[in-house]
Design a protein around this motif. Sequence first.
Motif, mmCIF file in Angstrom:
data_model
loop_
_atom_site.group_PDB
_atom_site.id
_atom_site.type_symbol
_atom_site.label_atom_id
_atom_site.label_comp_id
_atom_site.label_asym_id
_atom_site.label_seq_id
_atom_site.Cartn_x
_atom_site.Cartn_y
_atom_site.Cartn_z
ATOM 1 N N THR A 267 -2.218 -2.182 -19.934
ATOM 2 C CA THR A 267 -1.228 -2.270 -21.001
ATOM 3 C C THR A 267 0.105 -1.846 -20.425
ATOM 4 O OG1 THR A 267 -2.899 -1.703 -22.666
ATOM 5 C CG2 THR A 267 -0.575 -1.438 -23.282
ATOM 6 N N VAL A 268 0.996 -2.776 -20.297
ATOM 7 C CA VAL A 268 2.293 -2.498 -19.685
ATOM 8 C C VAL A 268 3.154 -1.696 -20.664
ATOM 9 C CG1 VAL A 268 4.398 -3.536 -18.748
ATOM 10 C CG2 VAL A 268 2.171 -4.584 -18.292
ATOM 11 N N PRO A 269 3.715 -0.572 -20.246
ATOM 12 C CA PRO A 269 4.577 0.216 -21.134
ATOM 13 C C PRO A 269 5.709 -0.627 -21.718
ATOM 14 C CG PRO A 269 4.090 1.438 -19.125
ATOM 15 C CD PRO A 269 3.566 0.049 -18.922
ATOM 16 N N GLU A 270 6.149 -0.244 -22.887
ATOM 17 C CA GLU A 270 7.145 -1.033 -23.614
ATOM 18 C C GLU A 270 8.420 -1.244 -22.825
ATOM 19 O OE1 GLU A 270 9.505 -0.935 -27.930
ATOM 20 O OE2 GLU A 270 7.887 0.482 -27.499
ATOM 21 N N GLU A 271 8.839 -0.213 -22.062
ATOM 22 C CA GLU A 271 10.107 -0.345 -21.343
ATOM 23 C C GLU A 271 9.990 -1.125 -20.040
ATOM 24 O OE1 GLU A 271 8.682 3.870 -20.094
ATOM 25 O OE2 GLU A 271 8.292 2.377 -21.662
ATOM 26 N N VAL A 272 8.763 -1.513 -19.681
ATOM 27 C CA VAL A 272 8.533 -2.271 -18.449
ATOM 28 C C VAL A 272 8.509 -3.761 -18.775
ATOM 29 C CG1 VAL A 272 6.876 -2.763 -16.604
ATOM 30 C CG2 VAL A 272 7.294 -0.399 -17.325
ATOM 31 N N ALA B 258 7.483 6.628 -6.515
ATOM 32 C CA ALA B 258 8.259 7.256 -7.584
ATOM 33 C C ALA B 258 9.348 8.149 -7.015
ATOM 34 C CB ALA B 258 7.339 8.063 -8.492
ATOM 35 N N ASP B 259 9.044 8.864 -5.937
ATOM 36 C CA ASP B 259 10.030 9.716 -5.295
ATOM 37 C C ASP B 259 11.168 8.889 -4.714
ATOM 38 O OD1 ASP B 259 10.890 12.362 -4.168
ATOM 39 O OD2 ASP B 259 10.539 11.323 -2.263
ATOM 40 N N LEU B 260 10.833 7.738 -4.112
ATOM 41 C CA LEU B 260 11.852 6.847 -3.551
ATOM 42 C C LEU B 260 12.779 6.334 -4.646
ATOM 43 C CD1 LEU B 260 12.732 5.318 -0.917
ATOM 44 C CD2 LEU B 260 11.265 3.443 -1.704
ATOM 45 N N VAL B 261 12.204 5.973 -5.779
ATOM 46 C CA VAL B 261 12.993 5.477 -6.914
ATOM 47 C C VAL B 261 13.962 6.550 -7.401
ATOM 48 C CG1 VAL B 261 12.858 4.746 -9.337
ATOM 49 C CG2 VAL B 261 11.249 3.816 -7.644
ATOM 50 N N THR B 262 13.475 7.772 -7.530
ATOM 51 C CA THR B 262 14.312 8.866 -8.035
ATOM 52 C C THR B 262 15.423 9.219 -7.057
ATOM 53 O OG1 THR B 262 12.412 9.778 -9.234
ATOM 54 C CG2 THR B 262 14.282 11.242 -8.856
ATOM 55 N N GLU C 151 -1.762 4.214 -14.230
ATOM 56 C CA GLU C 151 -1.096 5.475 -13.926
ATOM 57 C C GLU C 151 0.132 5.263 -13.058
ATOM 58 O OE1 GLU C 151 -2.127 9.784 -11.791
ATOM 59 O OE2 GLU C 151 -3.707 8.279 -12.096
ATOM 60 N N GLN C 152 0.030 4.346 -12.079
ATOM 61 C CA GLN C 152 1.182 4.110 -11.206
ATOM 62 C C GLN C 152 2.345 3.484 -11.973
ATOM 63 O OE1 GLN C 152 0.629 1.531 -7.813
ATOM 64 N NE2 GLN C 152 2.620 2.073 -6.970
ATOM 65 N N ILE C 153 2.051 2.518 -12.831
ATOM 66 C CA ILE C 153 3.127 1.860 -13.576
ATOM 67 C C ILE C 153 3.828 2.871 -14.485
ATOM 68 C CG2 ILE C 153 3.694 0.060 -15.233
ATOM 69 C CD1 ILE C 153 2.886 -0.930 -12.438
ATOM 70 N N GLU C 154 3.061 3.737 -15.128
ATOM 71 C CA GLU C 154 3.663 4.735 -16.014
ATOM 72 C C GLU C 154 4.479 5.754 -15.224
ATOM 73 O OE1 GLU C 154 0.375 6.277 -18.182
ATOM 74 O OE2 GLU C 154 0.169 4.484 -19.460
ATOM 75 N N LEU C 155 3.974 6.153 -14.053
ATOM 76 C CA LEU C 155 4.705 7.087 -13.206
ATOM 77 C C LEU C 155 6.013 6.458 -12.717
ATOM 78 C CD1 LEU C 155 4.811 9.788 -11.625
ATOM 79 C CD2 LEU C 155 3.520 8.644 -9.799
ATOM 80 N N ALA D 158 0.798 -1.232 0.000
ATOM 81 C CA ALA D 158 0.000 0.000 0.000
ATOM 82 C C ALA D 158 0.829 1.280 0.000
ATOM 83 C CB ALA D 158 -0.957 0.001 1.199
ATOM 84 N N THR D 159 1.905 1.306 -0.748
ATOM 85 C CA THR D 159 2.711 2.521 -0.855
ATOM 86 C C THR D 159 2.110 3.443 -1.920
ATOM 87 O OG1 THR D 159 4.711 1.284 -0.272
ATOM 88 C CG2 THR D 159 5.014 3.436 -1.303
ATOM 89 N N PRO D 160 1.794 4.689 -1.583
ATOM 90 C CA PRO D 160 1.239 5.603 -2.588
ATOM 91 C C PRO D 160 2.157 5.740 -3.797
ATOM 92 C CG PRO D 160 0.995 6.516 -0.383
ATOM 93 C CD PRO D 160 1.860 5.297 -0.246
ATOM 94 N N ALA D 161 1.565 5.854 -4.970
ATOM 95 C CA ALA D 161 2.329 5.879 -6.211
ATOM 96 C C ALA D 161 3.351 7.007 -6.235
ATOM 97 C CB ALA D 161 1.383 5.990 -7.406
ATOM 98 N N SER D 162 2.973 8.191 -5.786
ATOM 99 C CA SER D 162 3.889 9.332 -5.826
ATOM 100 C C SER D 162 5.056 9.136 -4.871
ATOM 101 C CB SER D 162 3.144 10.626 -5.472
ATOM 102 O OG SER D 162 2.543 10.526 -4.193
ATOM 103 N N ASP D 163 4.784 8.540 -3.693
ATOM 104 C CA ASP D 163 5.852 8.273 -2.737
ATOM 105 C C ASP D 163 6.843 7.255 -3.295
ATOM 106 O OD1 ASP D 163 4.492 9.966 -1.101
ATOM 107 O OD2 ASP D 163 3.973 8.473 0.424
#
Length: 303
Positions: free
Chosen positions: A274-279, A221-225, A247-251, A214-219
Amino acid sequence: MNPVVHASDRAVKIDVLSTRQVAQLLGVGEATVKRWADAGEIDCFRTPGGHRKFRLRDVTAFVQKRHFAVTDGLPAELAPGVEEAGAEAVATVEKLALGGNASALVAQIAALRLRGHELSAIFDDVIAPTLVRIGERWQACKLTVAEEHIATQAVIDAIARVQPLAEPPGEPNRADRGTAVVAAVAGEQHDVAARMAACLLRARGFEVLAPLAATPASDLADLVTRNRAQVVALASTIPTDAPGLQEQIELTARAARSAGGRVVVGGKGMSQITVPEEVLLLGSMRDLDQQMGALGRRRPAAP
Protein backbone atom coordinates in the motif's frame (compact mmCIF):
# COMPACT_ATOMS: atom_id res chain seq x y z
CA MET A 1 1.86 -3.43 -26.74
CA ASN A 2 0.92 0.15 -27.51
CA PRO A 3 2.96 1.74 -30.30
CA VAL A 4 5.06 4.76 -29.49
CA VAL A 5 3.07 7.93 -30.12
CA HIS A 6 4.38 9.91 -33.06
CA ALA A 7 5.34 13.54 -32.63
CA SER A 8 6.64 14.23 -36.12
CA ASP A 9 6.26 17.99 -35.74
CA ARG A 10 9.10 17.83 -33.19
CA ALA A 11 11.47 15.81 -35.37
CA VAL A 12 13.33 18.84 -36.71
CA LYS A 13 13.75 20.37 -33.25
CA ILE A 14 15.48 17.33 -31.78
CA ASP A 15 17.81 17.20 -34.79
CA VAL A 16 20.08 19.90 -33.30
CA LEU A 17 22.81 18.86 -30.86
CA SER A 18 25.48 20.69 -28.90
CA THR A 19 29.18 19.76 -28.92
CA ARG A 20 28.76 17.99 -25.58
CA GLN A 21 25.77 16.01 -26.81
CA VAL A 22 27.60 14.84 -29.94
CA ALA A 23 30.61 13.86 -27.83
CA GLN A 24 28.44 11.81 -25.48
CA LEU A 25 26.63 10.05 -28.31
CA LEU A 26 29.89 9.10 -30.03
CA GLY A 27 31.75 8.30 -26.83
CA VAL A 28 34.59 10.81 -27.38
CA GLY A 29 35.73 14.05 -25.75
CA GLU A 30 34.34 17.48 -26.62
CA ALA A 31 37.80 18.60 -27.82
CA THR A 32 37.77 15.80 -30.38
CA VAL A 33 34.39 16.88 -31.74
CA LYS A 34 35.58 20.51 -31.95
CA ARG A 35 38.71 19.42 -33.79
CA TRP A 36 36.65 17.43 -36.31
CA ALA A 37 34.33 20.41 -36.82
CA ASP A 38 37.18 22.91 -37.25
CA ALA A 39 38.83 20.58 -39.78
CA GLY A 40 35.60 20.40 -41.77
CA GLU A 41 35.20 16.66 -41.17
CA ILE A 42 31.81 17.08 -39.54
CA ASP A 43 29.46 19.87 -40.59
CA CYS A 44 28.22 22.32 -37.99
CA PHE A 45 26.87 25.84 -37.75
CA ARG A 46 27.45 28.62 -35.25
CA THR A 47 24.94 30.43 -33.09
CA PRO A 48 25.11 34.24 -32.77
CA GLY A 49 27.09 33.61 -29.60
CA GLY A 50 29.65 31.52 -31.47
CA HIS A 51 28.65 28.09 -30.15
CA ARG A 52 28.87 25.10 -32.48
CA LYS A 53 25.64 23.24 -33.23
CA PHE A 54 25.30 19.97 -35.12
CA ARG A 55 22.45 18.35 -36.98
CA LEU A 56 21.95 14.67 -36.24
CA ARG A 57 21.89 13.95 -39.97
CA ASP A 58 25.35 15.51 -40.34
CA VAL A 59 26.64 13.43 -37.45
CA THR A 60 25.25 10.38 -39.25
CA ALA A 61 27.04 11.35 -42.47
CA PHE A 62 30.31 11.77 -40.58
CA VAL A 63 29.95 8.35 -38.93
CA GLN A 64 29.28 6.66 -42.27
CA LYS A 65 32.09 8.51 -44.07
CA ARG A 66 34.70 7.80 -41.41
CA HIS A 67 33.45 4.25 -40.69
CA PHE A 68 33.37 5.37 -37.08
CA ALA A 69 32.80 2.71 -34.45
CA VAL A 70 29.07 3.42 -34.10
CA THR A 71 27.70 0.37 -35.87
CA ASP A 72 25.19 0.95 -38.69
CA GLY A 73 25.52 4.71 -38.47
CA LEU A 74 23.86 7.20 -36.17
CA PRO A 75 20.96 7.04 -36.52
CA ALA A 76 20.60 3.53 -37.90
CA GLU A 77 18.51 2.66 -40.90
CA LEU A 78 15.29 1.14 -39.56
CA ALA A 79 13.87 -1.98 -41.16
CA PRO A 80 10.17 -1.95 -42.15
CA GLY A 81 8.03 -2.21 -39.04
CA VAL A 82 10.82 -1.22 -36.66
CA GLU A 83 9.90 2.46 -36.93
CA GLU A 84 6.64 1.80 -35.07
CA ALA A 85 8.52 0.43 -32.04
CA GLY A 86 6.49 -2.75 -31.93
CA ALA A 87 7.59 -6.38 -31.93
CA GLU A 88 10.04 -5.85 -34.79
CA ALA A 89 11.84 -3.09 -32.92
CA VAL A 90 12.04 -5.20 -29.78
CA ALA A 91 13.45 -8.16 -31.75
CA THR A 92 16.09 -5.94 -33.35
CA VAL A 93 17.16 -4.41 -30.05
CA GLU A 94 17.22 -7.83 -28.38
CA LYS A 95 19.58 -9.16 -31.06
CA LEU A 96 21.91 -6.17 -30.71
CA ALA A 97 21.90 -6.40 -26.90
CA LEU A 98 22.72 -10.10 -26.93
CA GLY A 99 25.61 -9.27 -29.23
CA GLY A 100 26.89 -6.77 -26.67
CA ASN A 101 26.67 -3.99 -29.26
CA ALA A 102 25.96 -0.83 -27.26
CA SER A 103 26.90 1.46 -30.16
CA ALA A 104 24.32 -0.15 -32.43
CA LEU A 105 21.72 0.20 -29.67
CA VAL A 106 22.52 3.92 -29.46
CA ALA A 107 22.06 4.12 -33.23
CA GLN A 108 18.66 2.42 -33.10
CA ILE A 109 17.46 4.65 -30.27
CA ALA A 110 18.69 7.75 -32.10
CA ALA A 111 16.82 6.67 -35.23
CA LEU A 112 13.56 6.32 -33.31
CA ARG A 113 14.15 9.61 -31.51
CA LEU A 114 14.80 11.44 -34.77
CA ARG A 115 11.44 10.24 -36.03
CA GLY A 116 9.71 12.04 -33.17
CA HIS A 117 9.45 9.35 -30.47
CA GLU A 118 10.14 10.56 -26.94
CA LEU A 119 13.01 8.82 -25.17
CA SER A 120 10.70 7.86 -22.30
CA ALA A 121 8.38 6.15 -24.79
CA ILE A 122 11.30 4.28 -26.36
CA PHE A 123 12.28 3.09 -22.89
CA ASP A 124 8.71 1.89 -22.24
CA ASP A 125 7.92 0.31 -25.60
CA VAL A 126 11.28 -1.02 -26.78
CA ILE A 127 13.94 -1.24 -24.06
CA ALA A 128 11.75 -2.55 -21.22
CA PRO A 129 10.06 -5.27 -23.34
CA THR A 130 13.48 -6.29 -24.66
CA LEU A 131 14.75 -6.81 -21.11
CA VAL A 132 11.62 -8.79 -20.23
CA ARG A 133 12.19 -11.10 -23.21
CA ILE A 134 15.83 -11.61 -22.31
CA GLY A 135 14.87 -12.38 -18.72
CA GLU A 136 12.24 -14.88 -19.82
CA ARG A 137 14.72 -16.63 -22.11
CA TRP A 138 17.21 -16.86 -19.25
CA GLN A 139 14.57 -18.28 -16.90
CA ALA A 140 13.70 -20.88 -19.56
CA CYS A 141 17.42 -21.84 -19.74
CA LYS A 142 17.61 -20.62 -23.33
CA LEU A 143 20.31 -18.09 -22.37
CA THR A 144 23.28 -18.51 -20.09
CA VAL A 145 23.97 -16.17 -17.19
CA ALA A 146 26.89 -14.76 -19.18
CA GLU A 147 24.67 -13.99 -22.18
CA GLU A 148 22.09 -12.29 -19.97
CA HIS A 149 24.80 -10.19 -18.32
CA ILE A 150 26.29 -9.17 -21.69
CA ALA A 151 22.89 -8.05 -22.97
CA THR A 152 22.05 -6.12 -19.81
CA GLN A 153 25.41 -4.35 -19.79
CA ALA A 154 25.01 -3.34 -23.44
CA VAL A 155 21.63 -1.77 -22.59
CA ILE A 156 23.12 -0.01 -19.55
CA ASP A 157 25.94 1.43 -21.68
CA ALA A 158 23.46 2.62 -24.32
CA ILE A 159 21.24 4.31 -21.72
CA ALA A 160 24.25 6.25 -20.42
CA ARG A 161 25.03 7.53 -23.92
CA VAL A 162 21.54 8.49 -25.11
CA GLN A 163 20.82 11.08 -22.42
CA PRO A 164 21.38 13.95 -24.92
CA LEU A 165 18.37 12.68 -26.86
CA ALA A 166 16.13 13.57 -23.89
CA GLU A 167 17.61 17.04 -23.39
CA PRO A 168 16.36 20.34 -24.85
CA PRO A 169 17.69 20.55 -28.42
CA GLY A 170 21.15 22.05 -28.68
CA GLU A 171 21.02 23.70 -25.28
CA PRO A 172 23.42 23.35 -22.34
CA ASN A 173 22.00 21.07 -19.66
CA ARG A 174 22.06 22.91 -16.32
CA ALA A 175 21.40 21.11 -13.05
CA ASP A 176 19.00 23.75 -11.73
CA ARG A 177 16.07 21.66 -10.52
CA GLY A 178 17.59 20.43 -7.26
CA THR A 179 18.83 16.98 -6.27
CA ALA A 180 17.20 13.70 -7.25
CA VAL A 181 18.09 10.40 -5.58
CA VAL A 182 17.43 7.36 -7.77
CA ALA A 183 17.74 3.72 -6.67
CA ALA A 184 16.39 0.23 -6.85
CA VAL A 185 14.80 -0.87 -3.58
CA ALA A 186 16.83 -2.74 -0.98
CA GLY A 187 17.51 -6.31 -2.06
CA GLU A 188 16.79 -5.54 -5.73
CA GLN A 189 19.70 -6.47 -8.01
CA HIS A 190 18.08 -5.20 -11.20
CA ASP A 191 18.68 -1.48 -11.63
CA VAL A 192 18.12 -0.81 -15.34
CA ALA A 193 14.78 0.86 -14.63
CA ALA A 194 16.48 3.10 -12.08
CA ARG A 195 19.13 3.95 -14.68
CA MET A 196 16.45 4.94 -17.19
CA ALA A 197 14.80 7.16 -14.58
CA ALA A 198 18.17 8.72 -13.73
CA CYS A 199 18.78 9.42 -17.42
CA LEU A 200 15.46 11.23 -17.81
CA LEU A 201 15.80 13.22 -14.56
CA ARG A 202 19.37 14.27 -15.36
CA ALA A 203 18.31 15.38 -18.83
CA ARG A 204 15.60 17.55 -17.28
CA GLY A 205 17.97 19.48 -15.07
CA PHE A 206 18.21 17.48 -11.85
CA GLU A 207 21.49 16.76 -10.14
CA VAL A 208 21.18 12.99 -9.83
CA LEU A 209 22.66 10.84 -7.08
CA ALA A 210 22.20 7.24 -8.11
CA PRO A 211 23.22 4.53 -5.61
CA LEU A 212 21.18 2.20 -7.84
CA ALA A 213 21.03 -1.51 -6.89
CA ALA A 214 20.65 -3.07 -3.46
CA THR A 215 21.03 0.08 -1.37
CA PRO A 216 20.04 -0.55 2.28
CA ALA A 217 16.89 1.33 3.26
CA SER A 218 18.52 3.23 6.13
CA ASP A 219 21.46 4.31 3.96
CA LEU A 220 19.09 5.56 1.28
CA ALA A 221 17.01 7.55 3.78
CA ASP A 222 20.18 9.10 5.19
CA LEU A 223 21.31 10.09 1.68
CA VAL A 224 17.94 11.74 1.02
CA THR A 225 18.09 13.72 4.27
CA ARG A 226 21.72 14.83 3.95
CA ASN A 227 21.28 16.06 0.38
CA ARG A 228 17.78 17.52 0.90
CA ALA A 229 16.61 15.69 -2.20
CA GLN A 230 13.77 17.28 -4.12
CA VAL A 231 12.89 13.98 -5.77
CA VAL A 232 13.42 10.37 -4.71
CA ALA A 233 12.71 7.77 -7.41
CA LEU A 234 12.58 4.10 -6.38
CA ALA A 235 12.13 1.11 -8.67
CA SER A 236 11.07 -2.44 -7.79
CA THR A 237 11.18 -4.55 -10.94
CA ILE A 238 10.72 -7.96 -9.33
CA PRO A 239 8.31 -8.70 -6.45
CA THR A 240 10.27 -9.13 -3.25
CA ASP A 241 9.76 -9.10 0.53
CA ALA A 242 6.51 -7.12 0.82
CA PRO A 243 6.82 -6.10 4.51
CA GLY A 244 10.42 -5.00 3.97
CA LEU A 245 9.45 -3.04 0.86
CA GLN A 246 6.57 -1.37 2.71
CA GLU A 247 8.92 -0.35 5.50
CA GLN A 248 11.48 1.07 3.08
CA ILE A 249 8.93 3.16 1.18
CA GLU A 250 7.56 4.60 4.43
CA LEU A 251 11.06 5.31 5.74
CA THR A 252 12.03 7.02 2.48
CA ALA A 253 8.80 9.04 2.47
CA ARG A 254 9.54 10.35 5.96
CA ALA A 255 13.07 11.32 4.93
CA ALA A 256 11.82 13.08 1.80
CA ARG A 257 9.13 14.90 3.78
CA SER A 258 11.72 16.27 6.19
CA ALA A 259 13.78 17.47 3.22
CA GLY A 260 10.79 19.05 1.48
CA GLY A 261 10.96 16.55 -1.37
CA ARG A 262 8.68 14.06 -3.11
CA VAL A 263 8.93 10.29 -3.55
CA VAL A 264 7.93 8.59 -6.81
CA VAL A 265 7.91 4.80 -7.17
CA GLY A 266 7.33 2.32 -9.98
CA GLY A 267 7.70 -1.28 -11.06
CA LYS A 268 5.80 -4.54 -10.63
CA GLY A 269 7.09 -4.99 -7.09
CA MET A 270 5.12 -1.96 -5.91
CA SER A 271 1.85 -3.83 -6.55
CA GLN A 272 2.51 -5.82 -3.34
CA ILE A 273 2.24 -2.87 -0.99
CA THR A 274 0.00 0.00 0.00
CA VAL A 275 1.78 3.09 -1.23
CA PRO A 276 1.59 5.98 1.28
CA GLU A 277 -0.67 8.83 0.24
CA GLU A 278 2.17 11.29 -0.26
CA VAL A 279 4.07 8.88 -2.52
CA LEU A 280 3.37 9.06 -6.25
CA LEU A 281 2.97 5.65 -7.93
CA LEU A 282 3.95 5.76 -11.60
CA GLY A 283 3.16 3.18 -14.24
CA SER A 284 5.81 4.01 -16.83
CA MET A 285 8.75 6.18 -17.83
CA ARG A 286 6.23 8.28 -19.77
CA ASP A 287 4.48 9.01 -16.48
CA LEU A 288 7.78 10.09 -14.93
CA ASP A 289 8.50 12.35 -17.90
CA GLN A 290 5.06 13.94 -17.66
CA GLN A 291 5.38 14.54 -13.91
CA MET A 292 8.77 16.23 -14.11
CA GLY A 293 7.33 19.68 -14.56
CA ALA A 294 5.80 19.47 -11.07
CA LEU A 295 8.85 17.88 -9.46
CA GLY A 296 11.65 19.95 -7.97
CA ARG A 297 12.10 23.66 -8.35
CA ARG A 298 14.30 25.63 -10.65
CA ARG A 299 17.11 27.57 -9.04
CA PRO A 300 17.43 31.21 -10.07
CA ALA A 301 20.07 31.83 -12.71
CA ALA A 302 23.35 33.29 -11.52
CA PRO A 303 23.62 37.05 -12.09
